[in-house]
Enzyme design. Structure first.
Site, PDB file in Angstrom:
ATOM      1  N   ARG A 121       0.608  -5.625  23.655  1.00 43.98           N
ATOM      2  CA  ARG A 121       1.355  -5.470  22.404  1.00 43.98           C
ATOM      3  C   ARG A 121       0.435  -5.187  21.221  1.00 43.98           C
ATOM      4  O   ARG A 121       0.700  -4.322  20.394  1.00 43.98           O
ATOM      5  CB  ARG A 121       2.189  -6.745  22.181  1.00 43.98           C
ATOM      6  CG  ARG A 121       2.967  -6.842  20.906  1.00 43.98           C
ATOM      7  CD  ARG A 121       4.205  -5.938  20.731  1.00 43.98           C
ATOM      8  NE  ARG A 121       4.632  -5.220  21.874  1.00 43.98           N
ATOM      9  CZ  ARG A 121       5.040  -3.939  21.846  1.00 43.98           C
ATOM     10  NH1 ARG A 121       5.091  -3.261  20.705  1.00 43.98           N
ATOM     11  NH2 ARG A 121       5.421  -3.338  22.945  1.00 43.98           N
TER      12      ARG A 121
ATOM     13  N   LYS B  87      -3.212   1.328  -1.004  1.00 42.73           N
ATOM     14  CA  LYS B  87      -2.074   0.547  -0.501  1.00 42.73           C
ATOM     15  C   LYS B  87      -2.087   0.494   1.020  1.00 42.73           C
ATOM     16  O   LYS B  87      -1.244   1.108   1.695  1.00 42.73           O
ATOM     17  CB  LYS B  87      -0.774   1.122  -1.043  1.00 42.73           C
ATOM     18  CG  LYS B  87      -0.683   0.895  -2.553  1.00 42.73           C
ATOM     19  CD  LYS B  87       0.529   1.523  -3.194  1.00 42.73           C
ATOM     20  CE  LYS B  87       0.500   1.275  -4.710  1.00 42.73           C
ATOM     21  NZ  LYS B  87       1.531   2.042  -5.425  1.00 42.73           N
TER      22      LYS B  87
ATOM     23  N   LYS C 124      -7.035   2.754 -15.225  1.00 43.02           N
ATOM     24  CA  LYS C 124      -5.580   2.781 -15.185  1.00 43.02           C
ATOM     25  C   LYS C 124      -4.978   2.224 -16.479  1.00 43.02           C
ATOM     26  O   LYS C 124      -5.709   1.811 -17.389  1.00 43.02           O
ATOM     27  CB  LYS C 124      -5.082   2.001 -13.969  1.00 43.02           C
ATOM     28  CG  LYS C 124      -5.744   2.490 -12.664  1.00 43.02           C
ATOM     29  CD  LYS C 124      -5.055   1.962 -11.439  1.00 43.02           C
ATOM     30  CE  LYS C 124      -3.765   2.728 -11.183  1.00 43.02           C
ATOM     31  NZ  LYS C 124      -3.173   2.385  -9.864  1.00 43.02           N
TER      32      LYS C 124
ATOM     33  N   GLU D 163      -6.349   7.721 -15.632  1.00 41.23           N
ATOM     34  CA  GLU D 163      -4.912   7.952 -15.475  1.00 41.23           C
ATOM     35  C   GLU D 163      -4.331   8.310 -16.841  1.00 41.23           C
ATOM     36  O   GLU D 163      -4.559   7.594 -17.817  1.00 41.23           O
ATOM     37  CB  GLU D 163      -4.292   6.650 -14.945  1.00 41.23           C
ATOM     38  CG  GLU D 163      -2.805   6.682 -14.765  1.00 41.23           C
ATOM     39  CD  GLU D 163      -2.274   5.319 -14.293  1.00 41.23           C
ATOM     40  OE1 GLU D 163      -2.791   4.777 -13.302  1.00 41.23           O
ATOM     41  OE2 GLU D 163      -1.371   4.787 -14.969  1.00 41.23           O
TER      42      GLU D 163
ATOM     43  N   ASP E 144       0.028  10.749 -14.027  1.00 38.95           N
ATOM     44  CA  ASP E 144       0.859   9.690 -13.462  1.00 38.95           C
ATOM     45  C   ASP E 144       2.336   9.891 -13.761  1.00 38.95           C
ATOM     46  O   ASP E 144       2.750   9.867 -14.929  1.00 38.95           O
ATOM     47  CB  ASP E 144       0.395   8.337 -14.017  1.00 38.95           C
ATOM     48  CG  ASP E 144       1.128   7.193 -13.326  1.00 38.95           C
ATOM     49  OD1 ASP E 144       1.125   7.169 -12.084  1.00 38.95           O
ATOM     50  OD2 ASP E 144       1.704   6.346 -14.040  1.00 38.95           O
TER      51      ASP E 144
END
Lengths: 285, 285, 285, 285, 285, 285
Positions: B99, B134, B166, B199, B220
């Site tokens: 698995r 992510k 950012k 950004e 963005d």
């Protein structure tokens, strides 16, 4: 320590190590070392919260000087616009830790929220919603806890704490009476504290499992009609578990077949993150 | 060792530890210790393979006596019905490892396959598909490699190997010229080997970023029209990167705005697993 | 956490484990368990301080009951006779931790001080002093931070966060246009966030590197005259980096060739420790 | 496993983790995955080899497919132009591992070579050259082994395997008879398998140490005349050890004072690396 | 940190990991999360306490919210009915940690108590009671500390901090003068800080060991008469150590043979646990 | 890998680290590096073998060049004089690993042998002999496997894989119907795959436990007469388990009360080691 010991913490450490590496160059090159900040986490979606302990662990690992105050508890139902966490500390390290902490909280709250939806959908029936082993590497304890926060219950944690005889085991044993042989072998050799669960795909196998003394019978990918038959046949001599491709729009009908348990892999492998934002106000102390 | 060192191996070790714990009671109680098995992995969906090294690591950790023979290479395009891996070894440990190995291969091949779809969708344009941070805790190196297997390219690995200023960094710096101040601070303080990315959300900020000497400008959540304007305005003085909610059905139009890079978080956080089955034939040696 | 995550802490743990093993027999056999002590660190040489965080980590690991108060900050310039740290705690554990803490502080302050000397020597030119990968195993993040404390800047941290094509890579690629091929391969395959640096040894290769679009050109072991030529030839189209055997008495002339960066391996592999003494006053509480 | 267990291997793992991180972008972006290479390590300086086991460990960790063949043994004396190691394997991973392996071998051979120089300088006297605890974090076992390869002997490994009462311990004990009290306390409390060593700075303290029954007396920063006096005074009732600022040009005179042991911190903290080059021939298999 | 660094902590972490795994299902399913408790540890047998630091570590690892207050110190003699520790904290985690903490305290106090009995039995003689390497994996530092708490002393900690030439080493060396050869080889090659101990089984070997300059002579399984002879023969030129099957009812006679040291493996491998109970009073905060 | 994953291996690593530290000085100083040896393990007592896998792991960790050939299998019954293992390899590392490997094998075979004695003593009854959580830190998986090798069965592995409601849990719940409340809470909240076990001390509590639906009822320190009553009362509606102070001379009478399970803590915490000797023949290759 309200949940398991160590593995999930080690997994978070790995996540931090791979993300932070030898330091957050952006924060260090653009934000003064002396800058402080406060922040708050704001719900952009309604749902059930899970993961506060994991988020707290992240901030503490990155910088013990960060203070996190939770305004809710894991398992609480929250609405859009609710503020759930307040943060205060050094601006640089808050920015460094932000993404990892938020990701965990969003992901685990997503699982709790999806679980609550399934639990709601079967409300009034006897069926219990349970999870599977299809979890994120290293985060199993957190994800299974999130299922509990959402009102579900847990299946076995891993291979060592429950007997579940599946198709490949049955194939390995072979013969027309392989269900019987498998259940008996498990009964003889596995710890007496464990229930014996066996996967069946037909009514004949269901009957064989009952006769062999299985404690739980997993009805794998059966139609609802077959499951209702199987439940009648089992007649309370074992627990029955529906398994395989259960969706929110099909779960009620499955519950109404009378099965005791419905396992839903999607709770941990496909729950969409719950949308939570984290906004900072930055000053200089 | 064709990819990064150690972190993904540690993550797999955690996954095995939490799954296997103190042993697979089902296999141990139902399968004779002397039973051997052979198995093969069969494609149930077409796609791009990634994760053979991870699967090999899983089998070797669980039992060095398991032999895994790959019939394809990472990055290969496979069809339904293709056999990609053959296995041979002790039946018990094959069942124990199955698995975890399969999950990794399915998940990473899912990422490679989704990447290939995005890369195909922008074929003929200049846009390059790249990933984000992510990723799954501990598996970042594997997942970024899967993106490369699918024909994409990688964004920075983590916080330490690229400057990306950012909204929260800009908020921390403040003032009407915060983009300029941020880019200059980064240029002065970050290693000279790193490009400075910032950004922006408006054309005015785009112009300011160019003037400040940014190497890469992340546009963005701009509309395609705004992005096309921004690309013209930048005029090759920096790379432009589209970011935010990019989907397979919208990516081509985004690419046609002329942006250099399109970052797609879904490649790693939402790629559906590629369906691969593993069937055993079990004997007794 | 103002610097990298975990690796340097693990390295200090190893140092403590190998030094302390199963206990400091001398302290335990000669000093009463109840004895307490205070101590102070005194500068025996002038220089730039670095490593206070590492020293603090050592004392905390050996005994959380030890209190360390820093009277200066990393990056501060100190004079002979300055007291930089005060300590208080159990006499036994202070004696146990003393050597490891002091060694780190002396070594890292040595790097910061040597860096400051190189930075001072090129003052008024445009050249920036940077470090290399020739660092102590496990302490790279601390040593690179010490370079910043001394006013220098950092080259890439390791093999994963910057492209640097060296002689062996060029040899591997081969052919008369190997510089061009190498730079183009890197551009196509490496993350777009990374600058491409290539090592050259002749003016012809320098020109080839510029034409191929290298972002940084390392001028390896060139004479100052050649470097001045190379800088003219590059004409701002790339950064230039002088590398190879740079000494404090030669660095100014190198800087005056107009190169942008000068990398100095000695900052981390040959900086003499800064002399700091640690004296205890021991009492019995 | 001819030396200590585990700590040095963990230290090398840290060095690899911080250097390689999530992969060697240069090798991966410029060298084909299928390229193979052979290489050889060539002595650019004469000296004594140490560190072959460490180098072998590095290559095995980075890629088990790399084959390393040593043509010499640790402790062998080699000349300029000697080839000491042959390598064969995948070109990418050879390039990735090269620097770490070579650094360890150069550094440890440097220690062995410097040790051999000190041992040669005292040849014909009774003095034995020994090392100190001033070693590189995590590499102590390797560095102490290098001292043995160079013909020296080892002082205690760390704080747990030998009693060495130093100035700060004596200050902690206090009183005019502090040497006596310290030696007696150690004798009473430390394991009977350990010798008791005490640091003295005057002849009076030397006499006190002998009377107290010290096994080894460290003569700290005494003049050669004082040391010769001390040796006479001790008259074989304890071992004598010269310590403090011993250099290659002063060690013979120190040995001629009749001391039994001369400890030299420079063997591990200041030995210049032995110059060894590693050249590759790269092909495509 | 009054004892060794890290290994015993790692061993306790393993014990907790294997016991707690992914959580204490009983406590979590039957005790409310908000319940708090207080508890006290009560002596059911008289003895010598050891292991308070280990117990404290267990509680802190399981839940930092648990407060443990020790009313005695390690090494204290306690009576039946004495309360030695008070606890307060969350009921669930107190129940989870209870067994591991108590087991360690019982086991280590058992070692301290048995040591005190042996020390008492030889009171008035010159013999010192020492331990062996027959300790529990990972807990050696704690168990050796318990021996000191009971008034005994420690033999070498492990293979790296003392030379002990045993029968298999002598067999490996061979020849009629193998004791002499072994002692001389050790003297030449082992660190000068270590004493050389050799195991002998006859008076002839004892004489040979003295002549060869052994520092300690282990008299292995000799009769008391032989040991008395051996002690006379050694005449203070080395320490003598009785070893092999020493029991509480035989130790006094052994001590009266005049041996300096008596090593007792039973102190660590066969000391019965000291009976301590832990009772909780549980409330809801 | 026939048993659990990783924890026991980590425990053995700790044991080796603390024993070997930075090297075995005796072997290194007295045995030539080139010496080889062969050895054999000889039974000095009859019994049941367990721990071959652990012994193999020890030798492989210390030196992969050591070859271990087992002439028996775990679970085999052996006689005095049987040779069970042959060894060959470098003399130094064989001597270094010897003690740790032998200790594990002796201890685990001791557990298997004692288990076999208990199993034999209840032969012909229906009672099954099971173990407890009173195991050596880190070695639980090995010790529970040894119980299986001796013919016993395992109780729950740890706190996470079985519900066992004990006196302190009942005290925490309180009230006259605390057994009922506890069993119901566990049934509602614990995973459905787990059986619910509750500890009772009277016949009234036994009846209450049956009525509440407990799966297993632990009869704690009851007299044999009470147990026989309890078994009648339970009448097959739950499993019954005898617990508390079971000895080899009392176990048969307990079994004859009709209980299903008898748990014996002594199997793991008090089994005497089985006497096995290891003799070497040492040569020089």
């Amino acid at each position: 320590m309200s949940i398991g010991f160590a593995t999930w913490q080690a997994a978070i450490d790995l996540a931090l190590a791979e993300d932070i590496g030898d330091g957050d160059v952006t924060a260090q090159s653009t934000i003064p070392a002396s800058a402080t900040a406060t922040g708050e986490m704001l719900m952009k979606q309604a749902g059930v919260i899970s993961g506060l302990e994991a988020a707290r662990y992240v901030f503490a690992r990155v910088d013990p000087a960060i203070e996190m105050t939770a305004l809710v508890r894991d398992g609480d139902v929250v609405e859009v616009g609710d503020i759930i966490v307040r943060l205060a500390g050094p601006a640089r390290t808050l920015l460094t830790a932000e993404r990892t902490a938020l990701n965990l909280l969003q992901r685990l709250s997503g699982t709790a929220t999806m679980t609550a939806a399934f639990v709601g959908a079967v409300s009034g029936t006897n069926a219990i919603i349970v999870d599977t082993r299809k979890t994120t590497p290293g985060l199993r304890a957190l994800e299974k806890q999130a299922v509990r926060h959402g009102g579900g219950n847990n299946h076995r944690f891993g291979l060592s704490d429950g007997v579940l005889i599946k198709d490949n085991h049955l194939a390995a044993i072979g013969g027309p009476d392989r269900v019987t042989k498998a259940v008996r072998a498990a009964r003889a050799n596995a710890p007496h504290t464990m229930k014996i669960e066996v996967e069946v795909t037909t009514l004949a196998e269901t009957a064989e499992a009952v006769a062999a003394g299985a404690d739980i019978i997993m009805l794998d990918n059966m139609s609802n009609d077959e499951m209702a038959e199987a439940v009648k046949l089992v007649a309370g001599q074992a627990l029955t578990e529906a398994s395989g491709g259960v969706r929110l729009d099909t779960v009620r009908a499955i519950a109404e077949t009378g099965v005791d348990l419905i396992s839903v892999g999607a709770l941990t492998h496909s729950a969409p993150s719950l949308d939570i934002s984290l906004n900072f106000v930055i000053g200089d102390s």
